[in-house]
Design a protein around this motif. Structure first.
Motif, PDB file in Angstrom:
ATOM      1  N   ILE A 153       0.824  -1.207   0.000  1.00  0.00           N
ATOM      2  CA  ILE A 153       0.000   0.000   0.000  1.00  0.00           C
ATOM      3  C   ILE A 153       0.861   1.262   0.000  1.00  0.00           C
ATOM      4  O   ILE A 153       0.534   2.254  -0.657  1.00  0.00           O
ATOM      5  CB  ILE A 153      -0.975  -0.025   1.195  1.00  0.00           C
ATOM      6  CG1 ILE A 153      -2.165  -0.923   0.837  1.00  0.00           C
ATOM      7  CG2 ILE A 153      -1.455   1.371   1.574  1.00  0.00           C
ATOM      8  CD1 ILE A 153      -3.176  -1.105   1.924  1.00  0.00           C
ATOM      9  N   ASN A 154       1.982   1.219   0.695  1.00  0.00           N
ATOM     10  CA  ASN A 154       2.847   2.405   0.756  1.00  0.00           C
ATOM     11  C   ASN A 154       3.513   2.724  -0.578  1.00  0.00           C
ATOM     12  O   ASN A 154       4.061   3.809  -0.757  1.00  0.00           O
ATOM     13  CB  ASN A 154       3.919   2.231   1.836  1.00  0.00           C
ATOM     14  CG  ASN A 154       3.342   2.339   3.235  1.00  0.00           C
ATOM     15  OD1 ASN A 154       2.302   2.966   3.438  1.00  0.00           O
ATOM     16  ND2 ASN A 154       4.000   1.723   4.200  1.00  0.00           N
ATOM     17  N   ASP A 155       3.468   1.765  -1.527  1.00  0.00           N
ATOM     18  CA  ASP A 155       4.061   2.007  -2.848  1.00  0.00           C
ATOM     19  C   ASP A 155       3.081   2.670  -3.818  1.00  0.00           C
ATOM     20  O   ASP A 155       3.488   3.151  -4.874  1.00  0.00           O
ATOM     21  CB  ASP A 155       4.532   0.685  -3.471  1.00  0.00           C
ATOM     22  CG  ASP A 155       5.746   0.111  -2.763  1.00  0.00           C
ATOM     23  OD1 ASP A 155       6.388   0.854  -1.999  1.00  0.00           O
ATOM     24  OD2 ASP A 155       6.040  -1.082  -2.976  1.00  0.00           O
ATOM     25  N   PRO A 189      -6.483   2.219   3.590  1.00  0.00           N
ATOM     26  CA  PRO A 189      -6.604   2.956   4.853  1.00  0.00           C
ATOM     27  C   PRO A 189      -7.044   4.398   4.615  1.00  0.00           C
ATOM     28  O   PRO A 189      -6.446   5.116   3.809  1.00  0.00           O
ATOM     29  CB  PRO A 189      -5.192   2.889   5.440  1.00  0.00           C
ATOM     30  CG  PRO A 189      -4.299   2.520   4.314  1.00  0.00           C
ATOM     31  CD  PRO A 189      -5.114   1.751   3.335  1.00  0.00           C
ATOM     32  N   GLU A 190      -8.099   4.800   5.306  1.00  0.00           N
ATOM     33  CA  GLU A 190      -8.686   6.128   5.110  1.00  0.00           C
ATOM     34  C   GLU A 190      -7.697   7.243   5.407  1.00  0.00           C
ATOM     35  O   GLU A 190      -7.754   8.319   4.815  1.00  0.00           O
ATOM     36  CB  GLU A 190      -9.918   6.259   6.012  1.00  0.00           C
ATOM     37  CG  GLU A 190     -10.728   7.506   5.780  1.00  0.00           C
ATOM     38  CD  GLU A 190     -11.969   7.541   6.655  1.00  0.00           C
ATOM     39  OE1 GLU A 190     -12.510   8.636   6.866  1.00  0.00           O
ATOM     40  OE2 GLU A 190     -12.384   6.463   7.131  1.00  0.00           O
ATOM     41  N   PHE A 200     -10.217   9.444  -9.890  1.00  0.00           N
ATOM     42  CA  PHE A 200      -8.904   9.244  -9.278  1.00  0.00           C
ATOM     43  C   PHE A 200      -8.976   9.143  -7.757  1.00  0.00           C
ATOM     44  O   PHE A 200      -9.716   9.882  -7.105  1.00  0.00           O
ATOM     45  CB  PHE A 200      -7.953  10.398  -9.625  1.00  0.00           C
ATOM     46  CG  PHE A 200      -7.436  10.375 -11.032  1.00  0.00           C
ATOM     47  CD1 PHE A 200      -6.300   9.659 -11.371  1.00  0.00           C
ATOM     48  CD2 PHE A 200      -8.104  11.065 -12.031  1.00  0.00           C
ATOM     49  CE1 PHE A 200      -5.831   9.635 -12.671  1.00  0.00           C
ATOM     50  CE2 PHE A 200      -7.648  11.047 -13.335  1.00  0.00           C
ATOM     51  CZ  PHE A 200      -6.502  10.327 -13.656  1.00  0.00           C
ATOM     52  N   ILE A 201      -8.175   8.220  -7.210  1.00  0.00           N
ATOM     53  CA  ILE A 201      -7.854   8.156  -5.785  1.00  0.00           C
ATOM     54  C   ILE A 201      -6.366   8.455  -5.676  1.00  0.00           C
ATOM     55  O   ILE A 201      -5.565   7.943  -6.461  1.00  0.00           O
ATOM     56  CB  ILE A 201      -8.138   6.759  -5.207  1.00  0.00           C
ATOM     57  CG1 ILE A 201      -9.634   6.445  -5.251  1.00  0.00           C
ATOM     58  CG2 ILE A 201      -7.610   6.639  -3.778  1.00  0.00           C
ATOM     59  CD1 ILE A 201      -9.945   4.984  -4.961  1.00  0.00           C
ATOM     60  N   ALA A 202      -5.981   9.260  -4.694  1.00  0.00           N
ATOM     61  CA  ALA A 202      -4.570   9.618  -4.538  1.00  0.00           C
ATOM     62  C   ALA A 202      -4.063   9.214  -3.164  1.00  0.00           C
ATOM     63  O   ALA A 202      -4.804   9.236  -2.176  1.00  0.00           O
ATOM     64  CB  ALA A 202      -4.375  11.121  -4.733  1.00  0.00           C
ATOM     65  N   ALA A 203      -2.785   8.836  -3.120  1.00  0.00           N
ATOM     66  CA  ALA A 203      -2.099   8.656  -1.838  1.00  0.00           C
ATOM     67  C   ALA A 203      -1.720  10.050  -1.346  1.00  0.00           C
ATOM     68  O   ALA A 203      -0.916  10.739  -1.982  1.00  0.00           O
ATOM     69  CB  ALA A 203      -0.858   7.793  -2.027  1.00  0.00           C
TER      70      ALA A 203
END
Length: 238
Positions: A153-155, A189-190, A200-203
């Motif tokens: 997920i962190n990538d 994770p929210e 789009f979803i962004a980190a």
């Protein structure tokens, strides 16, 4: 696979030009033409179209309003004589924005983008709902070509909607899987991810700049929808 197209433009000559261009391309099939967006709406909603050539300035119902009413996400190429709508068009995640009069080379450039996007989508026989797969909190599992692939997920940099599929983009690779942004968002994770646009979803921690209706992640400019901007600003200040 033939790419099914519809042309919507209140100028018959503009329709004729696009139709002539499409006849020169082997990958595209013209399903219908309309001079009224109102007349086109029922047809497009009932018949799943891959690509819309959509004029903006039309009576009663303009192209931007038309795109917002659709119950699915076909690829859209905007065609217009006006530059003023470019920003708003790209907020809708259109593939390209063609200014009239449209030259054939510019038309080829736009349709080539559509071919690239659609070619990245796995065949329908590979459809698998991402919600069937679970993993550790720090991993996202996606199914690609009959394989389950784990992504840390962190990538993840961002996730993009591609009609009935999504593209998960990391620093070193991108994977396309059958799912929706809503289902993907439920798995993330929210505190780390946010919807920034309908496509789009962004980190959040990967966002480098926020400027107007755009954000930058890893050097790539992504659209930022007005309704999502306030929540993003709040998250950056937490």
């Amino acid at each position: 696979m033939m790419i099914k197209c519809v042309i919507i433009d209140d100028e018959p000559l503009a329709i004729e030009i696009i139709q002539t261009y499409l006849e020169r391309l082997s990958d595209f099939e013209l399903s219908a033409c309309f001079t009224s967006a109102v007349d086109a709406l029922t047809y497009v909603q009932k018949n799943k179209i891959d690509l819309l050539f959509l004029d903006i300035e039309m009576p009663l119902f303009n192209g931007l309003e038309f795109a917002k009413t659709l119950n699915y996400n076909p690829a859209i190429i905007m065609t217009t004589a006006y530059r003023d709508y470019a920003v708003e068009s790209f907020e809708l995640n259109v593939v390209d924005y063609l200014l009239k009069p449209i030259g054939f080379q510019r038309f080829i450039s736009a349709t080539s983008k559509v071919i690239k996007i659609i070619s990245e989508i796995p065949p329908a026989t590979e459809k698998t709902d991402l919600s069937n797969f679970t993993g550790e909190d720090e991993d996202l599992w996606v199914k690609v070509d009959k394989k389950l692939i784990r992504i840390a997920i962190n990538d993840i940099l961002y996730i993009e909607s591609l009609k009935d599929y999504v593209r998960v983009k990391t620093k070193n690779r991108e994977l396309v899987t059958y799912s929706s942004l809503n289902k993907i968002l439920e798995k993330l994770p929210e505190s780390k991810f946010l919807r920034i646009h309908k496509s789009f979803i962004a980190a959040v921690k990967k966002i480098e700049t926020i400027e107007g209706n755009r954000v930058t992640i890893d050097g790539k400019i992504l659209p930022l929808g007005r309704i999502f901007k306030e929540e993003l600003i709040k998250k950056t200040q937490d």
